[in-house]
Design an enzyme around this catalytic site. Structure first.
Site, mmCIF file in Angstrom:
data_model
loop_
_atom_site.group_PDB
_atom_site.id
_atom_site.type_symbol
_atom_site.label_atom_id
_atom_site.label_comp_id
_atom_site.label_asym_id
_atom_site.label_seq_id
_atom_site.Cartn_x
_atom_site.Cartn_y
_atom_site.Cartn_z
ATOM 1 N N GLU A 63 -1.549 -8.418 5.041
ATOM 2 C CA GLU A 63 -1.743 -8.825 6.352
ATOM 3 C C GLU A 63 -3.241 -8.596 6.930
ATOM 4 O O GLU A 63 -3.476 -9.004 7.885
ATOM 5 C CB GLU A 63 -0.869 -8.132 7.358
ATOM 6 C CG GLU A 63 -1.275 -6.561 7.525
ATOM 7 C CD GLU A 63 -1.017 -5.441 6.291
ATOM 8 O OE1 GLU A 63 -1.417 -4.372 6.735
ATOM 9 O OE2 GLU A 63 -0.847 -5.897 5.398
ATOM 10 N N HIS A 93 -3.462 -4.731 1.085
ATOM 11 C CA HIS A 93 -2.503 -5.233 2.445
ATOM 12 C C HIS A 93 -2.825 -6.784 2.554
ATOM 13 O O HIS A 93 -3.925 -7.473 3.007
ATOM 14 C CB HIS A 93 -3.423 -4.617 3.801
ATOM 15 C CG HIS A 93 -3.177 -3.071 3.853
ATOM 16 N ND1 HIS A 93 -2.357 -2.676 4.802
ATOM 17 C CD2 HIS A 93 -3.559 -2.194 3.046
ATOM 18 C CE1 HIS A 93 -2.318 -1.127 4.641
ATOM 19 N NE2 HIS A 93 -3.109 -1.095 3.545
ATOM 20 N N CYS A 114 0.709 -1.193 0.143
ATOM 21 C CA CYS A 114 0.059 -0.067 -0.264
ATOM 22 C C CYS A 114 0.883 1.313 -0.085
ATOM 23 O O CYS A 114 1.434 1.564 -0.920
ATOM 24 C CB CYS A 114 -0.850 -0.098 1.240
ATOM 25 S SG CYS A 114 -2.362 1.159 0.881
#
Length: 203
Positions: A181, A179, A101
Site C-alpha cells: 500500500e 508494504h 509485513c
C-alpha cells in the site's frame, strides 16, 4: 467483493483511547486497477470475526504493531489473538489470506518459522524473486523471517537471505514483508496478482 483488513492498534497519547487505524494508503491502493472489483472492509477487534465471515472473499493481515512474542503489551496480545482466529478460519475454509509485513510475520510464526531482529530493513532494498527477477521494495520492519516452517515455501529473499515473501504449500495463504500500500510497494506485482487470482477462482 470484500477483502477484510486487520488494523493497527494504537493508544491515543493526549487522552486515553484505544484506536483501530488504517493508513489512507489502503484506500488509494483499492482505487488502482489491480484491485478492481474489490472493496476493503476494515475489521474491528471488538466484533467477533465470525460476524464478518459470510461477507468476505479474502482477508489481509496488515502491518503495524509488533508480535506479542516481542511486545507483551495488551494491544499486541489482543491483535495476535484475533489474527490467530483468522488464520484458523482461512485454513479451514481455504479462504485466501495475505499477510503484509507484521501480517507476514504473524503467519510465519503461526507455522513455526524462525524470526530474528534485523538491521538495514528500514527503507528501500533489493530482493530476489524465485524467477531470478530483481526488484526494489520498501521495508519497515525490525524483525526478519530467517527460516520457514515446513508448511511454507519461499517466494523471495533479501540480500541477507531473510525471507521477503512466501506461500503455503497447500492453502491459499501468502505473506509479503513489504508494504504493497506504500510507495515502492508495487514495483513487482506477480505475487500479489497470483494471490488475487485465487480470490477470483473461488467466486
Amino acid at each position: 467483493m470484500f477483502i477484510g483488513i486487520t488494523q493497527r492498534l494504537i493508544c491515543n497519547q493526549s487522552y486515553f483511547e484505544e484506536r483501530e487505524t488504517l493508513a489512507l494508503d489502503w484506500g488509494r491502493l483499492f482505487n488502482l486497477e489491480i484491485f478492481s472489483g474489490f472493496l476493503p472492509l476494515p475489521l474491528s477487534y471488538e466484533i467477533d470475526f465470525s460476524m464478518y465471515e459470510k461477507h468476505l472473499s479474502a482477508v489481509i493481515l496488515s502491518g503495524g504493531n509488533d508480535l506479542s512474542i516481542y511486545d507483551h503489551g495488551a494491544l499486541s496480545c489482543k491483535r495476535d489473538d484475533y489474527e490467530k482466529k483468522i488464520i484458523k478460519y482461512c485454513l479451514k475454509t481455504n479462504t485466501p489470506l495475505l499477510g503484509i509485513c507484521r501480517g507476514a510475520q504473524m503467519i510465519a510464526h503461526y507455522f513455526d518459522s524462525s524470526l530474528n531482529s534485523c538491521i538495514n530493513h528500514i527503507g528501500n532494498h533489493e530482493i530476489l524473486l524465485n524467477d531470478d527477477a530483481n526488484c526494489v521494495v520498501n521495508s519497515f520492519h525490525n524483525y526478519a523471517i530467517t527460516a520457514l516452517g515446513k508448511d511454507l515455501i519461499s517466494l523471495a529473499k533479501a540480500n541477507d537471505k531473510s525471507i521477503e515473501a512466501f506461500k503455503h504449500k497447500d492453502k491459499n495463504i501468502y505473506g509479503i514483508m513489504w508494504h504493497i500500500e506504500r510507495e515502492n510497494g508495487l514495483e513487482n506485482v506477480n505475487i500479489l496478482k497470483e494471490w488475487l487470482n485465487l480470490i477470483k477462482e473461488k467466486q
